[in-house]
Design a protein around this motif. Structure first.
Motif, short mmCIF file in Angstrom:
data_model
loop_
_atom_site.label_atom_id
_atom_site.label_comp_id
_atom_site.label_asym_id
_atom_site.label_seq_id
_atom_site.Cartn_x
_atom_site.Cartn_y
_atom_site.Cartn_z
N GLY A 178 0.57 -1.22 0.10
CA GLY A 178 0.02 -0.06 0.00
C GLY A 178 0.85 1.03 -0.07
O GLY A 178 0.33 2.21 -0.55
N ALA A 204 -10.68 7.18 -2.58
CA ALA A 204 -10.21 5.72 -2.89
C ALA A 204 -9.48 4.92 -1.92
O ALA A 204 -9.77 3.75 -1.63
CB ALA A 204 -9.39 5.94 -4.35
N TYR A 205 -8.50 5.90 -1.31
CA TYR A 205 -7.86 5.26 0.04
C TYR A 205 -8.72 4.81 0.94
O TYR A 205 -8.86 3.77 1.81
CB TYR A 205 -7.03 6.26 0.53
CG TYR A 205 -6.22 5.64 1.58
CD1 TYR A 205 -4.91 4.82 1.39
CD2 TYR A 205 -6.58 5.67 2.95
CE1 TYR A 205 -4.04 4.43 2.27
CE2 TYR A 205 -5.81 5.35 4.01
CZ TYR A 205 -4.71 4.46 3.56
OH TYR A 205 -3.91 4.02 4.67
N SER A 208 -10.63 1.55 0.31
CA SER A 208 -9.86 0.32 0.09
C SER A 208 -9.58 0.02 1.75
O SER A 208 -9.48 -1.12 2.06
CB SER A 208 -8.43 0.65 -0.57
OG SER A 208 -7.80 1.75 0.24
N THR A 209 -9.23 1.08 2.61
CA THR A 209 -8.83 0.65 3.89
C THR A 209 -9.93 0.18 4.88
O THR A 209 -9.75 -0.58 5.55
CB THR A 209 -8.06 1.87 4.60
OG1 THR A 209 -7.29 1.33 5.67
CG2 THR A 209 -8.97 3.10 5.06
N THR A 211 -12.51 -1.44 3.59
CA THR A 211 -12.84 -2.64 3.19
C THR A 211 -12.05 -3.66 4.00
O THR A 211 -12.57 -4.61 4.48
CB THR A 211 -12.81 -2.86 1.59
OG1 THR A 211 -13.53 -2.14 0.97
CG2 THR A 211 -12.76 -4.20 1.35
N ASP A 226 -3.04 -1.74 7.10
CA ASP A 226 -3.30 -0.21 6.75
C ASP A 226 -1.80 0.50 6.76
O ASP A 226 -1.08 0.50 7.80
CB ASP A 226 -4.34 0.47 7.85
CG ASP A 226 -4.25 2.04 7.27
OD1 ASP A 226 -4.84 2.23 5.95
OD2 ASP A 226 -3.96 2.99 8.09
#
Length: 463
Positions: A178, A204-205, A208-209, A211, A226
């Motif tokens: 990441g 977007a970050y 993703s994090t 999720t 993370d």
């Protein structure tokens, strides 16, 4: 005693020579779009770099004269504990998390709808000046604030989580991947100059994090997966204030770096080396040598985005390879049955002091010069003054960059010395095991000093 005095004198002469050998220089900062104007050295480059390397080498030699295990233990186990604030920790963390979530939402909103001038937009200034520079400095200079200020952890508490158990074999490899992606995006995508693009990147970050936190549970994900949480946790190991289950402890700066538990196995070693490399990389691609390298590769037909990714991975591979080679060679010199991987894990935490010194050299001037803009934008986020207010700093600020780099290396040298005496029962083994590590640190020092001595410009083919 005479040898020790000679060591002290050698170190003092090296430091003095480094200060007087240079004019003020400015560290580059590609992550924020701010490049300083480099100044020519008043002496040959080889003398400037050699003096810096000699300072680190002399400090390593001096540390090796300290062989009293009781003294080393006292320095690294000294602490002052207090339970002050433990009763308020829960409510404070809840309030801080709520404010962080509101701040995250406001950053996205202002990024999409606010001023288009980057240095006058709250989103850009908060992300790069407030978090990327200032909050990370707080993590290694005082204490890690991220567990309380992590907005995604606060959001994850509102949803059912933990559907899949986080695999132990993953370690912090997801965080390594990441962070590599973040570093590449910072270069090839104009998130530091186009507020709307930054807002989309933050969204977007966040997706993703969150999720990862929902699937694996917030505790495991924000400890291992993370990249921002792992970054703050590792930098926080350098700080003089440490939080424990019993309360808050005051320790000597870097005292915790003797503990191998600071890093998470081989994946943790990789993350530490990435912290060291990422600031070297962002400086390299804005100096003449880096720009020429990029232009040469693009002239061969390699797309710019692929070129920057290739340089990022290639340099990271060199840093990783040099460190593993040094630990393998240190094992041979120490004539020990301790595995190379165990030595690599033990000697990795001291490198966090180097990363902290690099970060401070990279961002301190930037933070000070743009702090008025951040304050004014926070006071009036939707209608900030234009043009933004920045401080013009005196040229001697450039010397601070050199001091920060050397301070980080000197702390790392001592921490590595303490590590060697906690790993090996024999004093001779402990001293011999340090030779390759000190050589690697000298090389890192000379590379970083070379980069901050060069003029900077915008990276080629991106903007």
């Amino acid at each position: 005693m005479g040898t020790r005095r000679r060591g002290v004198a050698l170190l003092a002469l090296a430091l003095a020579g480094l200060v007087f050998a240079t004019d003020a220089v400015a560290a580059s900062n590609v992550a924020t779009g701010l490049q300083g104007d480099g100044r020519d050295l008043q002496v040959p480059t080889w003398l400037y770099l050699g003096t810096g390397g000699a300072a680190v080498g002399a400090s390593g030699l001096l540390a090796m004269f300290v062989t009293d295990r009781r003294l080393i233990d006292r320095l690294h186990t000294w602490r002052r504990s207090t339970a002050l604030g433990e009763g308020l920790a829960g409510p404070f963390r809840g309030l801080a998390g709520t404010l962080a979530v509101v701040g995250l939402a406001f950053v996205v909103f202002v990024g999409l709808t606010g001023p288009t001038i980057a240095n006058a937009n709250l989103a850009v200034l908060v992300v790069f000046v407030g978090v990327r520079a200032g909050l990370v400095m707080v993590a290694y200079l005082l204490a890690n604030p991220w567990p309380a200020l992590n907005p995604w952890r606060a959001l994850a508490r509102l949803a059912p989580t933990g559907f899949v158990e986080y695999p132990d074999r993953w370690g912090v490899w997801p965080a390594v991947c990441g962070l590599l992606c973040i570093l590449w995006v910072e270069v090839v995508v104009p998130i530091n100059t186009v507020p709307g693009t930054l807002a989309l990147a933050v969204l977007a970050y966040s997706a993703s994090t969150l999720t990862g936190a929902v699937v694996f549970g917030p505790d495991d994900w924000f400890r291992y997966g993370d990249p921002l949480a792992v970054l703050f946790r590792y930098y926080g190991a350098v700080a003089p204030i440490q939080r424990t289950d019993e309360g808050v402890e005051l320790v000597l700066p870097g005292a915790k770096l003797r503990e191998s538990s600071v890093v998470d196995g081989a994946s943790g070693v990789a993350f530490v080396l990435l912290l060291v490399w990422e600031l070297t990389y962002s400086a390299f691609i804005v100096v003449p040598a880096g720009i020429a390298s990029v232009e040469f590769l693009v002239s061969l037909g390699v797309p710019p985005s692929v070129t920057y990714a290739g340089l990022l991975l290639a340099g990271y591979g060199l840093f990783l390879g040099s460190y593993w080679f040094a630990t393998r060679f240190g094992k041979r010199l120490a004539e020990t049955y301790v595995t190379t991987e165990h030595l690599a894990v033990c000697f990795a935490p001291p490198l966090l002091a180097i990363a902290a010194g690099y970060h401070l050299a990279h961002y301190f001037t930037f933070l000070v010069s743009l702090s008025p803009s951040l304050a004014l934008v926070l006071a009036s986020p939707l209608s900030p003054p234009v043009p933004p207010l920045t401080l013009v700093l005196p040229t001697w600020f450039g010397l601070l960059d050199i001091g920060f780099v050397l301070a980080g290396h000197l702390l790392a040298i001592w921490a590595a010395h303490a590590v060697s005496f906690s790993v090996f029962p024999s004093r001779l083994q402990a001293i011999r095991s340090q030779y390759p590590v000190v050589i690697v640190m000298i090389v890192y020092t000379m590379i970083s000093l070379w980069l901050i001595s060069l003029p900077t410009a915008d990276p080629a083919f991106v903007g």
